[in-house]
Design a protein around this motif. Sequence first.
Motif, PDB file in Angstrom:
ATOM      1  N   VAL A   1      35.862 -43.899  12.315  1.00  0.00           N
ATOM      2  CA  VAL A   1      35.877 -42.470  12.035  1.00  0.00           C
ATOM      3  C   VAL A   1      35.752 -42.347  10.522  1.00  0.00           C
ATOM      4  O   VAL A   1      36.501 -42.969   9.769  1.00  0.00           O
ATOM      5  CB  VAL A   1      37.169 -41.805  12.542  1.00  0.00           C
ATOM      6  CG1 VAL A   1      37.280 -40.376  12.040  1.00  0.00           C
ATOM      7  CG2 VAL A   1      37.218 -41.845  14.061  1.00  0.00           C
ATOM      8  N   ILE A   2      34.775 -41.549  10.092  1.00  0.00           N
ATOM      9  CA  ILE A   2      34.514 -41.369   8.663  1.00  0.00           C
ATOM     10  C   ILE A   2      34.725 -39.899   8.326  1.00  0.00           C
ATOM     11  O   ILE A   2      34.166 -39.020   8.980  1.00  0.00           O
ATOM     12  CB  ILE A   2      33.080 -41.803   8.317  1.00  0.00           C
ATOM     13  CG1 ILE A   2      32.871 -43.277   8.716  1.00  0.00           C
ATOM     14  CG2 ILE A   2      32.790 -41.582   6.830  1.00  0.00           C
ATOM     15  CD1 ILE A   2      31.441 -43.723   8.677  1.00  0.00           C
ATOM     16  N   ILE A   3      35.543 -39.655   7.316  1.00  0.00           N
ATOM     17  CA  ILE A   3      35.819 -38.292   6.871  1.00  0.00           C
ATOM     18  C   ILE A   3      35.378 -38.173   5.420  1.00  0.00           C
ATOM     19  O   ILE A   3      35.780 -38.975   4.577  1.00  0.00           O
ATOM     20  CB  ILE A   3      37.309 -37.942   7.015  1.00  0.00           C
ATOM     21  CG1 ILE A   3      37.706 -38.029   8.495  1.00  0.00           C
ATOM     22  CG2 ILE A   3      37.602 -36.562   6.422  1.00  0.00           C
ATOM     23  CD1 ILE A   3      39.170 -37.842   8.761  1.00  0.00           C
ATOM     24  N   ILE A   4      34.548 -37.170   5.151  1.00  0.00           N
ATOM     25  CA  ILE A   4      34.092 -36.909   3.793  1.00  0.00           C
ATOM     26  C   ILE A   4      34.768 -35.618   3.335  1.00  0.00           C
ATOM     27  O   ILE A   4      34.620 -34.579   3.970  1.00  0.00           O
ATOM     28  CB  ILE A   4      32.562 -36.775   3.719  1.00  0.00           C
ATOM     29  CG1 ILE A   4      31.906 -38.061   4.245  1.00  0.00           C
ATOM     30  CG2 ILE A   4      32.122 -36.483   2.275  1.00  0.00           C
ATOM     31  CD1 ILE A   4      30.412 -37.974   4.402  1.00  0.00           C
ATOM     32  N   ALA A   5      35.510 -35.718   2.252  1.00  0.00           N
ATOM     33  CA  ALA A   5      36.249 -34.563   1.737  1.00  0.00           C
ATOM     34  C   ALA A   5      35.874 -34.325   0.285  1.00  0.00           C
ATOM     35  O   ALA A   5      35.516 -35.260  -0.435  1.00  0.00           O
ATOM     36  CB  ALA A   5      37.753 -34.821   1.841  1.00  0.00           C
ATOM     37  N   THR A   6      35.956 -33.080  -0.133  1.00  0.00           N
ATOM     38  CA  THR A   6      35.754 -32.767  -1.538  1.00  0.00           C
ATOM     39  C   THR A   6      37.073 -32.954  -2.267  1.00  0.00           C
ATOM     40  O   THR A   6      38.143 -32.827  -1.677  1.00  0.00           O
ATOM     41  CB  THR A   6      35.251 -31.326  -1.743  1.00  0.00           C
ATOM     42  OG1 THR A   6      36.201 -30.430  -1.176  1.00  0.00           O
ATOM     43  CG2 THR A   6      33.897 -31.113  -1.103  1.00  0.00           C
ATOM     44  N   THR A   7      36.990 -33.254  -3.531  1.00  0.00           N
ATOM     45  CA  THR A   7      38.214 -33.349  -4.334  1.00  0.00           C
ATOM     46  C   THR A   7      38.656 -31.943  -4.686  1.00  0.00           C
ATOM     47  O   THR A   7      37.888 -30.987  -4.578  1.00  0.00           O
ATOM     48  CB  THR A   7      37.985 -34.169  -5.620  1.00  0.00           C
ATOM     49  OG1 THR A   7      37.009 -33.481  -6.413  1.00  0.00           O
ATOM     50  CG2 THR A   7      37.527 -35.570  -5.312  1.00  0.00           C
ATOM     51  N   ALA A   8      39.868 -31.795  -5.128  1.00  0.00           N
ATOM     52  CA  ALA A   8      40.408 -30.469  -5.461  1.00  0.00           C
ATOM     53  C   ALA A   8      39.578 -29.789  -6.540  1.00  0.00           C
ATOM     54  O   ALA A   8      39.323 -28.593  -6.456  1.00  0.00           O
ATOM     55  CB  ALA A   8      41.859 -30.588  -5.892  1.00  0.00           C
ATOM     56  N   THR A   9      39.127 -30.547  -7.542  1.00  0.00           N
ATOM     57  CA  THR A   9      38.359 -29.918  -8.628  1.00  0.00           C
ATOM     58  C   THR A   9      36.979 -29.502  -8.158  1.00  0.00           C
ATOM     59  O   THR A   9      36.484 -28.459  -8.563  1.00  0.00           O
ATOM     60  CB  THR A   9      38.234 -30.864  -9.837  1.00  0.00           C
ATOM     61  OG1 THR A   9      37.675 -32.097  -9.401  1.00  0.00           O
ATOM     62  CG2 THR A   9      39.564 -31.079 -10.499  1.00  0.00           C
ATOM     63  N   SER A  10      36.337 -30.295  -7.277  1.00  0.00           N
ATOM     64  CA  SER A  10      35.005 -29.890  -6.828  1.00  0.00           C
ATOM     65  C   SER A  10      35.104 -28.731  -5.844  1.00  0.00           C
ATOM     66  O   SER A  10      34.194 -27.922  -5.754  1.00  0.00           O
ATOM     67  CB  SER A  10      34.256 -31.067  -6.198  1.00  0.00           C
ATOM     68  OG  SER A  10      34.875 -31.471  -4.999  1.00  0.00           O
ATOM     69  N   ALA A  11      36.197 -28.627  -5.115  1.00  0.00           N
ATOM     70  CA  ALA A  11      36.370 -27.536  -4.165  1.00  0.00           C
ATOM     71  C   ALA A  11      36.508 -26.196  -4.879  1.00  0.00           C
ATOM     72  O   ALA A  11      36.116 -25.162  -4.384  1.00  0.00           O
ATOM     73  CB  ALA A  11      37.590 -27.775  -3.275  1.00  0.00           C
ATOM     74  N   THR A  12      37.037 -26.219  -6.106  1.00  0.00           N
ATOM     75  CA  THR A  12      37.196 -24.985  -6.852  1.00  0.00           C
ATOM     76  C   THR A  12      36.032 -24.741  -7.803  1.00  0.00           C
ATOM     77  O   THR A  12      35.998 -23.749  -8.507  1.00  0.00           O
ATOM     78  CB  THR A  12      38.509 -25.022  -7.677  1.00  0.00           C
ATOM     79  OG1 THR A  12      38.446 -26.116  -8.607  1.00  0.00           O
ATOM     80  CG2 THR A  12      39.719 -25.148  -6.792  1.00  0.00           C
ATOM     81  N   GLY A  13      35.090 -25.679  -7.839  1.00  0.00           N
ATOM     82  CA  GLY A  13      33.924 -25.521  -8.694  1.00  0.00           C
ATOM     83  C   GLY A  13      34.204 -25.828 -10.153  1.00  0.00           C
ATOM     84  O   GLY A  13      33.485 -25.387 -11.040  1.00  0.00           O
TER      85      GLY A  13
END
Length: 97
Positions: A83-95
């Motif tokens: 199972v592979i999960i790709i998540a954004t980091t907190a800084t990239s999620a807020t732009g």
Amino acid sequence: MLLALPCGRTEVDVVQQSAYLQSGFITYLQQKQAAGIVNIAAPGTQQAAYIVHVFPSCEFANNSLAQIDAQLLKKVSELTYLVIIIATTATSATGSL
């Protein structure tokens, strides 16, 4: 979330790929009781924008699959899978990169 399954042109290819995946990667993660984690930088920067988590068959992976589709979990339960999960980091999620 991605589900990585062995594949091949023949049944022998699938069995061989399963064996390599199990002996070379999944067993290692299971022995360490860990997930594989990779940070992916945003283009042109050194700052991580995405985190890729790779889970072998384990309680977390099985529960995650069961929440999405219990029949899918039943179908793959006897196969070698990740199972592979790709998540954004907190800084990239807020732009804020």
